[in-house]
Motif scaffolding. Structure first.
Motif, PDB file in Angstrom:
ATOM      1  N   ILE A  50      -5.312  -7.075   0.203  1.00 33.32           N
ATOM      2  CA  ILE A  50      -5.256  -5.617   0.350  1.00 33.32           C
ATOM      3  C   ILE A  50      -5.034  -4.976  -1.015  1.00 33.32           C
ATOM      4  CG2 ILE A  50      -3.899  -3.712   1.295  1.00 33.32           C
ATOM      5  CD1 ILE A  50      -3.426  -5.456   3.784  1.00 33.32           C
ATOM      6  N   GLY A  51      -4.141  -5.550  -1.817  1.00 31.76           N
ATOM      7  CA  GLY A  51      -3.891  -5.024  -3.160  1.00 31.76           C
ATOM      8  C   GLY A  51      -5.118  -5.096  -4.053  1.00 31.76           C
ATOM      9  N   VAL A  52      -5.838  -6.193  -3.985  1.00 30.15           N
ATOM     10  CA  VAL A  52      -7.076  -6.328  -4.772  1.00 30.15           C
ATOM     11  C   VAL A  52      -8.112  -5.314  -4.287  1.00 30.15           C
ATOM     12  CG1 VAL A  52      -9.024  -7.873  -5.247  1.00 30.15           C
ATOM     13  CG2 VAL A  52      -6.694  -8.718  -5.420  1.00 30.15           C
ATOM     14  N   GLY A  53      -8.184  -5.116  -2.976  1.00 30.54           N
ATOM     15  CA  GLY A  53      -9.104  -4.118  -2.427  1.00 30.54           C
ATOM     16  C   GLY A  53      -8.784  -2.717  -2.919  1.00 30.54           C
ATOM     17  N   TYR A  97     -11.828  14.805 -11.341  1.00 31.14           N
ATOM     18  CA  TYR A  97     -12.045  14.021 -10.120  1.00 31.14           C
ATOM     19  C   TYR A  97     -11.753  12.529 -10.323  1.00 31.14           C
ATOM     20  CZ  TYR A  97     -14.081  18.190  -8.136  1.00 31.14           C
ATOM     21  OH  TYR A  97     -14.254  19.461  -7.670  1.00 31.14           O
ATOM     22  N   SER A  98     -12.049  11.993 -11.498  1.00 28.58           N
ATOM     23  CA  SER A  98     -11.816  10.558 -11.697  1.00 28.58           C
ATOM     24  C   SER A  98     -10.351  10.249 -11.949  1.00 28.58           C
ATOM     25  CB  SER A  98     -12.672  10.024 -12.845  1.00 28.58           C
ATOM     26  OG  SER A  98     -12.248  10.565 -14.076  1.00 28.58           O
ATOM     27  N   CYS A  99      -9.672  11.053 -12.734  1.00 25.72           N
ATOM     28  CA  CYS A  99      -8.295  10.725 -13.125  1.00 25.72           C
ATOM     29  C   CYS A  99      -7.240  11.454 -12.297  1.00 25.72           C
ATOM     30  CB  CYS A  99      -8.098  11.032 -14.604  1.00 25.72           C
ATOM     31  SG  CYS A  99      -9.105   9.988 -15.665  1.00 25.72           S
ATOM     32  N   VAL A 100      -7.363  12.746 -12.118  1.00 25.69           N
ATOM     33  CA  VAL A 100      -6.329  13.515 -11.410  1.00 25.69           C
ATOM     34  C   VAL A 100      -6.432  13.290  -9.904  1.00 25.69           C
ATOM     35  CG1 VAL A 100      -5.400  15.819 -10.980  1.00 25.69           C
ATOM     36  CG2 VAL A 100      -6.234  15.219 -13.263  1.00 25.69           C
ATOM     37  N   VAL A 101      -7.588  13.587  -9.331  1.00 22.68           N
ATOM     38  CA  VAL A 101      -7.755  13.402  -7.884  1.00 22.68           C
ATOM     39  C   VAL A 101      -7.713  11.910  -7.545  1.00 22.68           C
ATOM     40  CG1 VAL A 101      -9.306  13.763  -5.929  1.00 22.68           C
ATOM     41  CG2 VAL A 101      -9.017  15.561  -7.632  1.00 22.68           C
ATOM     42  N   GLY A 102      -8.302  11.083  -8.387  1.00 22.14           N
ATOM     43  CA  GLY A 102      -8.272   9.639  -8.154  1.00 22.14           C
ATOM     44  C   GLY A 102      -6.848   9.105  -8.087  1.00 22.14           C
ATOM     45  N   PHE A 103      -5.986   9.568  -9.000  1.00 27.35           N
ATOM     46  CA  PHE A 103      -4.591   9.141  -8.972  1.00 27.35           C
ATOM     47  C   PHE A 103      -3.922   9.564  -7.670  1.00 27.35           C
ATOM     48  CE2 PHE A 103      -0.167  10.448  -9.525  1.00 27.35           C
ATOM     49  CZ  PHE A 103       0.401   9.213  -9.778  1.00 27.35           C
ATOM     50  N   LEU A 104      -4.140  10.802  -7.251  1.00 25.34           N
ATOM     51  CA  LEU A 104      -3.521  11.283  -6.011  1.00 25.34           C
ATOM     52  C   LEU A 104      -4.017  10.506  -4.795  1.00 25.34           C
ATOM     53  CD1 LEU A 104      -3.610  15.127  -6.722  1.00 25.34           C
ATOM     54  CD2 LEU A 104      -1.643  13.576  -6.880  1.00 25.34           C
ATOM     55  N   LEU A 154      -2.977   6.306  -0.753  1.00 28.46           N
ATOM     56  CA  LEU A 154      -3.399   5.072  -0.089  1.00 28.46           C
ATOM     57  C   LEU A 154      -2.369   3.954  -0.235  1.00 28.46           C
ATOM     58  CD1 LEU A 154      -7.218   4.910  -0.891  1.00 28.46           C
ATOM     59  CD2 LEU A 154      -6.136   5.367   1.313  1.00 28.46           C
ATOM     60  N   VAL A 155      -1.773   3.832  -1.411  1.00 27.48           N
ATOM     61  CA  VAL A 155      -0.762   2.798  -1.622  1.00 27.48           C
ATOM     62  C   VAL A 155       0.449   3.061  -0.732  1.00 27.48           C
ATOM     63  CG1 VAL A 155       0.903   1.882  -3.297  1.00 27.48           C
ATOM     64  CG2 VAL A 155      -1.499   2.134  -3.922  1.00 27.48           C
ATOM     65  N   ILE A 156       0.877   4.313  -0.637  1.00 23.29           N
ATOM     66  CA  ILE A 156       2.009   4.650   0.227  1.00 23.29           C
ATOM     67  C   ILE A 156       1.698   4.309   1.675  1.00 23.29           C
ATOM     68  CG2 ILE A 156       3.333   6.583   1.171  1.00 23.29           C
ATOM     69  CD1 ILE A 156       3.159   7.831  -1.683  1.00 23.29           C
ATOM     70  N   VAL A 157       0.505   4.679   2.147  1.00 23.67           N
ATOM     71  CA  VAL A 157       0.121   4.394   3.534  1.00 23.67           C
ATOM     72  C   VAL A 157       0.046   2.892   3.784  1.00 23.67           C
ATOM     73  CG1 VAL A 157      -1.794   4.568   5.176  1.00 23.67           C
ATOM     74  CG2 VAL A 157      -1.049   6.585   3.910  1.00 23.67           C
ATOM     75  N   VAL A 158      -0.564   2.164   2.866  1.00 26.63           N
ATOM     76  CA  VAL A 158      -0.718   0.718   3.042  1.00 26.63           C
ATOM     77  C   VAL A 158       0.648   0.028   3.060  1.00 26.63           C
ATOM     78  CG1 VAL A 158      -1.492  -1.369   1.859  1.00 26.63           C
ATOM     79  CG2 VAL A 158      -3.064   0.515   2.195  1.00 26.63           C
ATOM     80  N   VAL A 159       1.523   0.393   2.145  1.00 26.13           N
ATOM     81  CA  VAL A 159       2.843  -0.241   2.096  1.00 26.13           C
ATOM     82  C   VAL A 159       3.647   0.102   3.343  1.00 26.13           C
ATOM     83  CG1 VAL A 159       5.061  -0.234   0.879  1.00 26.13           C
ATOM     84  CG2 VAL A 159       2.937  -0.445  -0.401  1.00 26.13           C
ATOM     85  N   LYS A 160       3.542   1.335   3.804  1.00 27.87           N
ATOM     86  CA  LYS A 160       4.326   1.753   4.971  1.00 27.87           C
ATOM     87  C   LYS A 160       3.828   1.124   6.271  1.00 27.87           C
ATOM     88  CE  LYS A 160       6.264   5.881   7.044  1.00 27.87           C
ATOM     89  NZ  LYS A 160       7.678   5.681   6.804  1.00 27.87           N
ATOM     90  N   PHE A 161       2.519   1.009   6.440  1.00 25.85           N
ATOM     91  CA  PHE A 161       1.978   0.594   7.730  1.00 25.85           C
ATOM     92  C   PHE A 161       1.400  -0.823   7.786  1.00 25.85           C
ATOM     93  CE2 PHE A 161       1.670   5.279   7.887  1.00 25.85           C
ATOM     94  CZ  PHE A 161       2.503   5.483   8.968  1.00 25.85           C
ATOM     95  N   PHE A 162       1.040  -1.409   6.650  1.00 20.20           N
ATOM     96  CA  PHE A 162       0.375  -2.712   6.668  1.00 20.20           C
ATOM     97  C   PHE A 162       1.197  -3.843   6.056  1.00 20.20           C
ATOM     98  CE2 PHE A 162      -3.117   0.335   6.897  1.00 20.20           C
ATOM     99  CZ  PHE A 162      -3.771  -0.126   8.017  1.00 20.20           C
ATOM    100  N   PHE A 163       2.095  -3.526   5.146  1.00 21.42           N
ATOM    101  CA  PHE A 163       2.904  -4.570   4.534  1.00 21.42           C
ATOM    102  C   PHE A 163       4.152  -4.794   5.376  1.00 21.42           C
ATOM    103  CE2 PHE A 163       1.528  -4.471  -0.204  1.00 21.42           C
ATOM    104  CZ  PHE A 163       0.215  -4.593   0.181  1.00 21.42           C
ATOM    105  N   VAL A 164       4.612  -6.021   5.416  1.00 22.19           N
ATOM    106  CA  VAL A 164       5.812  -6.349   6.184  1.00 22.19           C
ATOM    107  C   VAL A 164       6.836  -6.999   5.253  1.00 22.19           C
ATOM    108  CG1 VAL A 164       4.615  -6.624   8.379  1.00 22.19           C
ATOM    109  CG2 VAL A 164       4.863  -8.575   6.883  1.00 22.19           C
ATOM    110  N   GLU A 165       8.090  -6.846   5.615  1.00 17.09           N
ATOM    111  CA  GLU A 165       9.147  -7.461   4.831  1.00 17.09           C
ATOM    112  C   GLU A 165       9.228  -8.941   5.207  1.00 17.09           C
ATOM    113  OE1 GLU A 165      13.850  -6.876   3.842  1.00 17.09           O
ATOM    114  OE2 GLU A 165      12.728  -5.254   4.788  1.00 17.09           O
ATOM    115  N   VAL A 166       9.217  -9.772   4.200  1.00 22.22           N
ATOM    116  CA  VAL A 166       9.230 -11.216   4.419  1.00 22.22           C
ATOM    117  C   VAL A 166      10.502 -11.775   3.779  1.00 22.22           C
ATOM    118  CG1 VAL A 166       8.040 -13.381   3.949  1.00 22.22           C
ATOM    119  CG2 VAL A 166       6.724 -11.322   4.402  1.00 22.22           C
ATOM    120  N   PRO A 167      11.295 -12.521   4.538  1.00 24.55           N
ATOM    121  CA  PRO A 167      12.502 -13.112   3.955  1.00 24.55           C
ATOM    122  C   PRO A 167      12.132 -14.254   2.998  1.00 24.55           C
ATOM    123  CG  PRO A 167      12.228 -13.875   6.197  1.00 24.55           C
ATOM    124  CD  PRO A 167      11.156 -12.842   5.957  1.00 24.55           C
ATOM    125  N   PHE A 168      12.845 -14.329   1.897  1.00 25.91           N
ATOM    126  CA  PHE A 168      12.600 -15.389   0.922  1.00 25.91           C
ATOM    127  C   PHE A 168      13.578 -16.547   1.071  1.00 25.91           C
ATOM    128  CE2 PHE A 168      10.839 -11.688  -1.498  1.00 25.91           C
ATOM    129  CZ  PHE A 168       9.537 -12.095  -1.381  1.00 25.91           C
TER     130      PHE A 168
END
Length: 90
Positions: free
Chosen positions: A17-20, A56-63, A68-82
């Motif tokens: 997902i991170g590479v994507g 569009y490439s730098c300002v909007v792209g960053f936003l 997307l990173v916030i959404v992916v971390v909140k909904f797709f990543f899970v906490e894994v015990p080490f």
């Protein structure tokens, strides 16, 4: 431990997902920067005083990527015990 640890499967999925996301970011940036930025300077349009290709490439792209990173971390990543101790208790 029989077979592969279940945490590796989760880590592999999250790495893909991170590479994507990184590839999407590059394609977004490259598309706007070189797609719109390859015109002669006299033909540039401006958004908030910035060339449109940069805006569009730098300002909007960053936003977009930050969202997307916030959404992916909140909904797709899970906490894994080490800790291996937790695995032995199962």
């Amino acid at each position: 431990m029989n077979g592969t640890d279940w945490r590796f499967k989760i880590a592999h999925r999250e790495a893909l997902i991170g590479v994507g996301l990184a590839l999407f970011n590059f394609v977004w940036w490259f598309g706007f920067a070189y797609g719109m930025g390859s015109a002669p300077v006299e033909e540039y349009t401006y958004v908030f005083g910035l060339p449109a290709w940069f805006f569009y490439s730098c300002v909007v792209g960053f936003l977009v990527i930050a969202f997307l990173v916030i959404v992916v971390v909140k909904f797709f990543f899970v906490e894994v015990p080490f800790d291996e101790e937790e695995e032995e208790k199962r």
